[in-house]
Design an enzyme around this catalytic site. Structure first.
Site, PDB file in Angstrom:
ATOM      1  CB  ALA A  85      -0.918  -0.008   1.219  1.00  0.00           C
ATOM      2  NE  ARG A  97      -3.547   4.658 -13.521  1.00  0.00           N
ATOM      3  CZ  ARG A  97      -3.654   3.376 -13.881  1.00  0.00           C
ATOM      4  NH1 ARG A  97      -4.480   3.042 -14.866  1.00  0.00           N
ATOM      5  NH2 ARG A  97      -2.973   2.442 -13.248  1.00  0.00           N
ATOM      6  CD  GLN A 108       8.005   0.081  -2.131  1.00  0.00           C
ATOM      7  OE1 GLN A 108       6.780   0.072  -2.028  1.00  0.00           O
ATOM      8  NE2 GLN A 108       8.639  -0.488  -3.150  1.00  0.00           N
ATOM      9  N   GLY A 117      -0.577  -8.837 -16.095  1.00  0.00           N
ATOM     10  CA  GLY A 117       0.447  -9.857 -16.289  1.00  0.00           C
ATOM     11  C   GLY A 117      -0.190 -11.168 -16.704  1.00  0.00           C
ATOM     12  CD  GLU A 129       3.825  -7.600 -14.652  1.00  0.00           C
ATOM     13  OE1 GLU A 129       2.851  -6.861 -14.894  1.00  0.00           O
ATOM     14  OE2 GLU A 129       3.811  -8.482 -13.772  1.00  0.00           O
ATOM     15  CG  ASN A 147      -5.438   1.338 -11.038  1.00  0.00           C
ATOM     16  OD1 ASN A 147      -4.523   1.279 -10.231  1.00  0.00           O
ATOM     17  ND2 ASN A 147      -5.841   0.284 -11.733  1.00  0.00           N
ATOM     18  CE1 TYR A 170     -31.507  22.982  18.879  1.00  0.00           C
ATOM     19  CE2 TYR A 170     -31.779  24.692  20.543  1.00  0.00           C
ATOM     20  CZ  TYR A 170     -31.009  23.722  19.944  1.00  0.00           C
ATOM     21  OH  TYR A 170     -29.737  23.476  20.400  1.00  0.00           O
ATOM     22  CB  ALA A 196     -50.063  29.679  23.407  1.00  0.00           C
ATOM     23  NE  ARG A 225     -50.440  34.116  26.201  1.00  0.00           N
ATOM     24  CZ  ARG A 225     -51.609  33.507  26.258  1.00  0.00           C
ATOM     25  NH1 ARG A 225     -52.708  34.212  26.544  1.00  0.00           N
ATOM     26  NH2 ARG A 225     -51.696  32.219  26.033  1.00  0.00           N
TER      27      ARG A 225
END
Length: 459
Positions: free
Chosen positions: A10, A16, A75, A142, A157, A230, A369, A426, A443
């Protein structure tokens, strides 16, 4: 079966993909691409997995952090697949048994296929087994060259193949099972005298043949399993395959997917029997959904725990929330993280919740909410109710006890507690605690000016 280790290559960038993100970390059905071959190797019996990493190695390492069976070899310079294997030999040196070699960009390989290859490899006492498949158009792959009896002589290949060899339709998948002792001896003697100037791992097949070692193929009937990724077109193709597999597994356990091609469910999601998933639903993360649920179209669920008999109506979004049994949500509701709804709760259209516990039988039917709140049982929350939880610096909590009736267009200015069995009229703005069994009303007095006439502007 002897001890099995896995080596997953990996290190490549994946140019690409046209991306700033290394190819193997691109998301694929709920996890990075590299997660799929690693899981397949584990399920096939690998007790240790070594990843050969290069580009953005830290990101790959971070994803697998804390997984002690996963190790990393770096690597730094990509000189071919053979060189990649050589970079990992110190982590596997002296280890007997077999080594599975997989590619980080081949995510569709099935664990059962790997188990079959391992079983054949052991039964035939092969040195090398190559996973192969047949392609009508093998361009770019391959080619597997065999002698009589089916033994592999070499793998050639595309750029090094003769016209005759290019006519071979059996191709190398890049996945191998190799005896550990043979592998590293062969890799250390690889040469790079080829068109690419790279150290090909495929050359260990030639080495095995020259030494009289047994090198076999293990053909996989479905080429889909060894499809490499790829570019983003292939990424989308791979995602489609994985979703199909996930959805088929769910349907075989008793889940109804009205249109499987339009159900976007990630690996690891658990769904109970007789639950119905309608089209264009997205379910991700560590989500569990119980039995007899109905998930209507265009619902998005992430990281939720959902009980039995729950209905999630169209267009709702749920994240990191807990829903108990027989809850109804939506349509067009938004449950944000920290929401918990006990049995028989109803959350209606255009209701938003966040860090809120709502007790059994309570309901907030529309345009509300509820943030940083604890709401008791059998509470009615009227249309347009808002918990004013943020003062610009800190968040504050609203507590509404059992059996409270909240009228429409009420604001709770937190922190505030409403005693049980109270009624909030209310249009009230609540700024102080309300005792139990009380009526709260606040109110501005209504003023009627009779004979008032709107003056219209001239012209």
């Amino acid at each position: 079966m002897d001890t099995v280790a896995a080596l997953v290559l990996a290190a490549g960038k994946g140019t690409r993909m046209k991306s700033g993100l290394v190819k193997v970390m691109h998301p694929l059905a709920g996890r990075p691409m590299i997660g799929w071959p690693v899981e397949a190797a584990r399920e096939a019996g690998a007790s240790r997995v070594v990843l050969v990493v290069g580009h953005q190695a830290e990101m790959v390492q971070e994803y697998f952090a804390g997984q002690n069976e996963v190790a990393f070899a770096v690597q730094a310079e990509q000189l071919g697949t053979g060189h990649a294997v050589a970079c990992a030999q110190d982590l596997l040196k002296g280890r007997g048994g077999r080594i599975l070699i997989l590619c980080g960009d081949v995510p569709l390989i099935r664990p059962e296929t790997l188990r079959g290859m391992l079983a054949q490899h052991e039964a035939r006492q092969a040195a090398v087994t190559v996973l192969t498949t047949q392609l009508a158009n093998p361009y770019g792959y391959g080619r597997v060259v065999k002698r009589e009896g089916g033994r592999i002589l070499r793998i050639v290949e595309e750029k090094d193949a003769t016209d005759e060899e290019k006519g071979i339709t059996e191709i190398n998948s890049g996945i191998y099972c190799v005896e550990a002792e043979f592998l590293f001896a062969a890799v250390n003697n690889l040469r790079n005298d080829n068109a690419q100037g790279e150290y090909y791992l495929t050359d260990i097949v030639t080495t095995a043949a020259d030494q009289g070692e047994l090198c076999l193929s293990f053909p996989v009937a479905d080429p889909e399993e060894v499809m490499g990724v790829n570019d983003r077109i292939q990424l989308a193709d791979a995602a489609k395959v994985l979703r199909r597999r996930i959805n088929e597994d769910l349907m075989l356990t008793g889940v109804t997917l009205v249109d499987p091609a339009a159900a976007y469910i990630e690996k690891g999601v658990e769904i109970g029997q007789d639950t119905i998933i309608q089209p264009n639903v997205h379910i991700s993360g560590a989500t569990t959904i119980g039995t007899r649920c109905l998930i209507e179209p265009s619902v998005v669920i992430s990281g939720c725990r959902i009980g039995n008999g729950v209905t999630i109506k169209a267009g709702s979004v749920l994240t990191d929330s807990v829903l108990h049994d027989d809850v109804a949500v939506g349509p067009m509701a938004h449950l944000r993280p920290g929401t918990e709804l006990l049995d028989h709760v109803k959350i209606g259209n255009f209701v938003e919740t966040k860090k809120t516990l709502i007790g059994t039988g309570s309901k907030a039917s529309h345009l509300t909410y509820l943030g940083d709140a604890t709401i008791g049982a059998n509470v009615n929350v009227g249309c347009g109710t808002i918990t004013c939880n943020y003062d610009g610096v800190k968040k504050h909590r609203t507590v509404i006890e059992d059996e409270v009736f909240v009228g429409s267009d009420v604001q709770f200015v937190a922190p505030v507690t409403i005693g049980r069995n109270s009624l909030i009229a209310a249009g009230t703005t609540v700024t102080r605690d309300v005792p139990p069994d009380s009526l709260a009303i606040a109110r501005t007095p209504q003023v009627n000016k009779e004979g008032w006439k709107l003056k219209k502007a001239k012209g």
